[in-house]
Design a protein around this motif. Structure first.
Motif, PDB file in Angstrom:
ATOM      1  N   ILE A  20      -2.676   9.798  -5.858  1.00  0.00           N
ATOM      2  CA  ILE A  20      -3.662   9.323  -5.957  1.00  0.00           C
ATOM      3  C   ILE A  20      -5.196  10.339  -7.182  1.00  0.00           C
ATOM      4  O   ILE A  20      -5.428  10.608  -8.149  1.00  0.00           O
ATOM      5  N   SER A  60      -0.019   6.921   3.313  1.00  0.00           N
ATOM      6  CA  SER A  60      -1.499   7.841   3.280  1.00  0.00           C
ATOM      7  C   SER A  60      -0.458   9.275   2.511  1.00  0.00           C
ATOM      8  O   SER A  60      -1.171   9.875   1.930  1.00  0.00           O
ATOM      9  N   GLN A  93       1.967   9.482   0.348  1.00  0.00           N
ATOM     10  CA  GLN A  93       2.161   9.332  -1.676  1.00  0.00           C
ATOM     11  C   GLN A  93       0.696   9.116  -2.034  1.00  0.00           C
ATOM     12  O   GLN A  93       0.688  10.148  -2.917  1.00  0.00           O
ATOM     13  N   ALA A  94       0.245   8.705  -1.443  1.00  0.00           N
ATOM     14  CA  ALA A  94      -1.374   8.642  -1.711  1.00  0.00           C
ATOM     15  C   ALA A  94      -2.030   9.942  -1.910  1.00  0.00           C
ATOM     16  O   ALA A  94      -2.848  10.547  -3.106  1.00  0.00           O
ATOM     17  N   GLY A  99      -4.690   2.534  -2.914  1.00  0.00           N
ATOM     18  CA  GLY A  99      -3.959   2.522  -3.117  1.00  0.00           C
ATOM     19  C   GLY A  99      -2.503   1.551  -2.363  1.00  0.00           C
ATOM     20  O   GLY A  99      -2.122   1.373  -2.193  1.00  0.00           O
ATOM     21  N   LYS A 143      -0.026  -1.707   0.139  1.00  0.00           N
ATOM     22  CA  LYS A 143       0.172   0.372   0.158  1.00  0.00           C
ATOM     23  C   LYS A 143       0.789   1.523   0.330  1.00  0.00           C
ATOM     24  O   LYS A 143       2.024   1.194   0.836  1.00  0.00           O
ATOM     25  N   LEU A 144       0.278   2.159  -0.616  1.00  0.00           N
ATOM     26  CA  LEU A 144       0.951   3.749  -0.425  1.00  0.00           C
ATOM     27  C   LEU A 144       1.082   3.995   0.521  1.00  0.00           C
ATOM     28  O   LEU A 144      -0.532   4.095   1.121  1.00  0.00           O
TER      29      LEU A 144
END
Length: 198
Positions: free
Chosen positions: A15, A8, A10-11, A163, A5-6
């Motif tokens: 995204i 949070s 990064q997301a 993510g 998972k990316l």
């Protein structure tokens, strides 16, 4: 399979921009829209038209860099002997799934590792379902209990979130269950092929 998972942070950065770009690609991709209308009920995929996202978009290029890292972690855990060769991304395409859109059981022949990264997953957006590869050999085997441990099930489902990354060996049969939401699900899928060394 391998799940990651990316973060949070990064997301939150990546995204929204990737979802915007995904919709722009769809709007401009006349060949992909035509193919999807005939082959991908209720959705859009660039599988037949745009399979080189990382070379068309800086944002998708950044995502590919992160996916490359995760694929390298995965192949180390699988203990694959690539010799002097390497795994290289051979295709990277978009999926936008409207209500009722699904992708029936299939595999990815000629590739080694495949996967999906989820950009937008509405509630009821459809799970990712894997089939036990031994299924054809279960002669005279009773069904499993409804709440059997995952290792004993004939099918295993993952409910992804935005993510999430799911990687699997390309010979593993899988499907995407129908989107029951009125909102679109957005993801990117990809294949990595074994390129022997010279």
């Amino acid at each position: 399979i391998h799940r990651s998972k990316l973060s949070s942070a990064q997301a939150g950065r990546m995204i929204p921009a990737l979802v915007r770009e995904a919709r722009l690609f769809r709007d401009l991709d006349e060949a992909g829209i035509k193919w999807s209308r005939e082959n991908y009920f209720g959705g859009y995929t660039s599988y037949s038209s745009i399979t080189d996202l990382a070379f068309r978009s800086l944002e998708f290029g950044k995502l590919k860099t992160w996916i490359d890292h995760e694929v390298n972690r995965y192949i180390r855990s699988l203990e694959l002997d690539l010799g002097r060769g390497s795994l290289e991304m051979s295709a990277f395409w978009l999926n936008i799934m409207g209500k009722g859109c699904h992708h029936s059981f299939h595999l990815h022949p000629l590739s080694t590792v495949s996967g999906t990264f989820y950009l937008q997953v509405p509630p009821g957006g459809g799970s990712f379902k894997l089939e036990d590869p031994r299924l054809s050999s279960f002669m005279a085997s009773p069904p499993r209990r409804a709440k059997a441990r995952p290792a004993n099930r004939r099918y295993f489902e993952i409910a992804p979130r935005a993510g999430d990354l799911v990687l699997f060996e390309s010979w593993l049969k899988h499907e995407v269950v129908a989107n029951r939401s009125s909102r679109e699900g957005v993801s990117v899928s990809f294949n990595y092929d074994w390129v022997p060394g010279r």
